[in-house]
Design an enzyme around this catalytic site. Structure first.
Site, mmCIF file in Angstrom:
data_model
loop_
_atom_site.group_PDB
_atom_site.id
_atom_site.type_symbol
_atom_site.label_atom_id
_atom_site.label_comp_id
_atom_site.label_asym_id
_atom_site.label_seq_id
_atom_site.Cartn_x
_atom_site.Cartn_y
_atom_site.Cartn_z
ATOM 1 N N GLU A 375 12.096 -63.934 -29.848
ATOM 2 C CA GLU A 375 11.523 -64.858 -30.827
ATOM 3 C C GLU A 375 10.102 -64.421 -31.160
ATOM 4 O O GLU A 375 9.158 -64.773 -30.458
ATOM 5 C CB GLU A 375 11.519 -66.290 -30.300
ATOM 6 C CG GLU A 375 12.847 -67.010 -30.468
ATOM 7 C CD GLU A 375 12.695 -68.507 -30.322
ATOM 8 O OE1 GLU A 375 13.382 -69.244 -31.051
ATOM 9 O OE2 GLU A 375 11.891 -68.943 -29.479
ATOM 10 N N GLN A 376 9.985 -63.698 -32.222
ATOM 11 C CA GLN A 376 8.688 -63.206 -32.674
ATOM 12 C C GLN A 376 8.403 -63.796 -34.058
ATOM 13 O O GLN A 376 9.165 -63.565 -34.999
ATOM 14 C CB GLN A 376 8.687 -61.676 -32.739
ATOM 15 C CG GLN A 376 7.366 -61.108 -33.185
ATOM 16 C CD GLN A 376 7.349 -59.599 -33.275
ATOM 17 O OE1 GLN A 376 6.352 -59.021 -33.691
ATOM 18 N NE2 GLN A 376 8.425 -58.932 -32.888
#
Length: 537
Positions: A375-376
């Site tokens: 999750e960036q």
């Protein structure tokens, strides 16, 4: 005239099909979401992005996929009133193995709705679907051999163990009948990217060979029977720049044949344009088109002679390339992300950003670190010019050094520069630069600013990046004039060849907005607008 590349910036592995007077090109997107880019044209000269079809969790979830994993080499075709899209989702790139799963989705229109995927096989990558004139459908892919000295990033010929062919039953939605290895490739090696084309009773097989570096090539073979045996083209390679180091379009290979309504023949291929004097391609692998002719011997060749691709190519009908804007201004006023932008890996973008929580702004929610495979919060667009300026305005109030948001010139976790607003225990809100200039495999950061730059305690901060070839200069504005932020940085490392090198780096440079919050608080950062302005080539 066709001006190559027709799809500038990261757009590799072009599969082309024609439906009536409309042409479509599908290209690889790797870890960028949504998956697969489809461009449309009516003249082979002017192209417009119309769809990224793999846009929901049921079709694609790449959380945990490595850099340059994900969507490899789609194949787009049209038959039986449907568009058929075949693609690979690569889950493992490094080491002796490749975990690569091949799927088919269909749609009645290029706009959709696109079906949930049918999983076909996992024996290799670069799948293709051929619709024969007897109604049968044939599935092809290269087969990966892990019992070899080849590993991810350093390919060896025994790993690329030939092209598999098997019949596909669309009613049963599965492969049927025997699996045949129909083509081992030429002595050049590393055979992949198969596409079939039928003409006058011949099955013509084009493949990519040589790896996707400077030895890349399109290789052609043919057979009277679809299962072979296939004889090699007398010239072996239809398209290649491997023996032309001064050619403008380098690394040429991997493409597909298309016929115009008038019977003229063109062939797509990927290519790259290295920076002058440097063997580095920040724009990644781009899409080009070459005109071809059939010879009296029944073999296809480039219309201008020889295998080296040209920048200017005669179009099927006289057509001028539409001028591109010098500047694109994104206001984030709508409910949807502007089409030029993508994010990374996850089918749940609501965890990363919102265009409605603060209308008129793009709100990023700080998640995992820049470079995370899960999750960036990074939203960016392709770099499409060697020289450009990008700028944005950021409202962000960090409370800890673990919170940062800003502007990034990004390739992957080992190749990026990040100009970020963060918190410093001594100075409060500050500006910092985090860089990873190609440090593979460790991903070690460098800090080009010896000390962070103090900022006002509140208010929006302007951030800008100017790239001129191999040079990157960051800028900032804190209520006054624009000022330089830090030293000149190496922009050339944000390229295929930087760091690990082109055999393990398959995307291209992006410029965009990012936020991370490794404290886990999910602090929001609001970007008022984004501007991308070309400054040349």
């Amino acid at each position: 005239m066709i001006q190559n590349p027709v799809l500038p910036g990261f757009n590799p592995d072009p599969s082309i099909c024609r439906v009536g007077l409309d042409y479509y090109i599908a290209t690889s997107t790797f870890e960028w979401y949504p998956g697969v880019q489809i461009h449309h044209s009516t003249d082979l000269v002017n192209w417009r992005l119309v769809k990224r079809p793999l846009d929901r969790a049921a079709q694609l979830d790449m959380r945990g996929n490595p850099d340059s994993g994900g969507i490899w080499a789609p194949c787009l075709s049209f038959a039986d009133g449907l568009f058929w899209l075949v693609y690979t989702d690569v889950k493992r790139l490094d080491g002796s193995f490749k975990d690569s799963h091949n799927y088919i989705v269909t749609a009645p229109s290029i706009d959709g709705p696109w079906s949930d995927p049918v999983r076909v096989n996992s024996s290799g990558f670069d799948p293709s679907l051929f619709h024969d004139d007897d109604g049968r459908k044939w599935f092809l892919n290269m087969v990966w051999n892990h019992i070899s000295t080849g590993v991810g990033g350093s390919p060896k010929h025994p790993s690329f163990a030939g092209i598999l062919l098997q019949q596909y039953d669309p009613e049963a939605r599965k492969l049927v009948g025997p699996v045949r290895n129909v083509f081992a490739g030429s002595a050049h090696g590393l055979v992949e990217g198969p596409h079939l084309f039928k003409r006058e009773g011949w099955y013509y097989l084009t493949t990519a060979e040589g790896g996707t570096g400077y030895d890349h090539a399109v290789t052609m073979a043919r057979s009277r029977r679809i299962e072979g045996p296939y004889e090699l083209h007398p010239d072996i390679h239809l398209i290649t720049s491997k023996d032309a180091p001064d050619a403008m379009l380098q690394r040429a290979g991997h493409g597909q044949i298309v016929e115009t309504p008038q019977g003229e023949v063109y062939h797509t291929h990927l290519c790259s344009r290295p920076l002058p004097g440097l063997r580095r391609s920040p724009l990644g692998r781009e899409t080009a088109i070459q005109k071809c002719v059939w010879g009296e011997d029944g073999w296809l060749r480039l219309a201008h002679g020889g295998p080296v691709p040209e920048v200017e190519v005669a179009a099927p009908v006289p057509s001028a390339r539409a001028p591109e804007p010098e500047l694109v201004h994104y206001d984030f006023d709508g409910a949807d992300l502007p089409r030029d932008f993508q994010w990374l890996r996850t089918p749940y973008p609501e965890r990363l950003f919102s265009l409605t929580e603060k209308p008129g702004s793009l709100r990023l929610f700080g998640r995992e670190s820049i470079g995370s495979w899960y999750e960036q919060a990074l939203v960016a667009r392709r770099q499409q010019h060697f020289s450009f300026r990008a700028k944005t305005e950021l409202a962000f109030a960090p409370e800890t050094f673990q919170q940062a948001a800003g502007l990034t010139h990004y390739y992957n976790r080992h190749k990026f520069h990040f100009l970020g607003v963060t918190h410093d225990a001594r100075h409060g809100r500050v500006l910092t630069i985090l860089s990873c200039p190609g440090d593979w495999p460790d991903g070690r950061l460098t800090f080009p600013l010896s000390d962070p730059l103090p900022l006002s305690a509140a208010g929006a901060i302007g951030l800008a990046a100017e790239v001129d070839g191999a040079i990157l200069q960051f800028w900032y504005r804190d209520g006054g004039d624009w000022m330089k932020a830090g030293p000149v940085l190496d922009a050339s490392v944000i390229s295929d060849e930087g760091g690990r090198g082109e055999h393990g780096s398959f995307t291209g440079a992006f410029i965009g907005m990012a936020a991370f919050d490794t404290s886990g608080a999910g602090l929001a950062a609001d970007f008022d607008h984004f501007v991308y302005a070309r400054r040349g080539g």
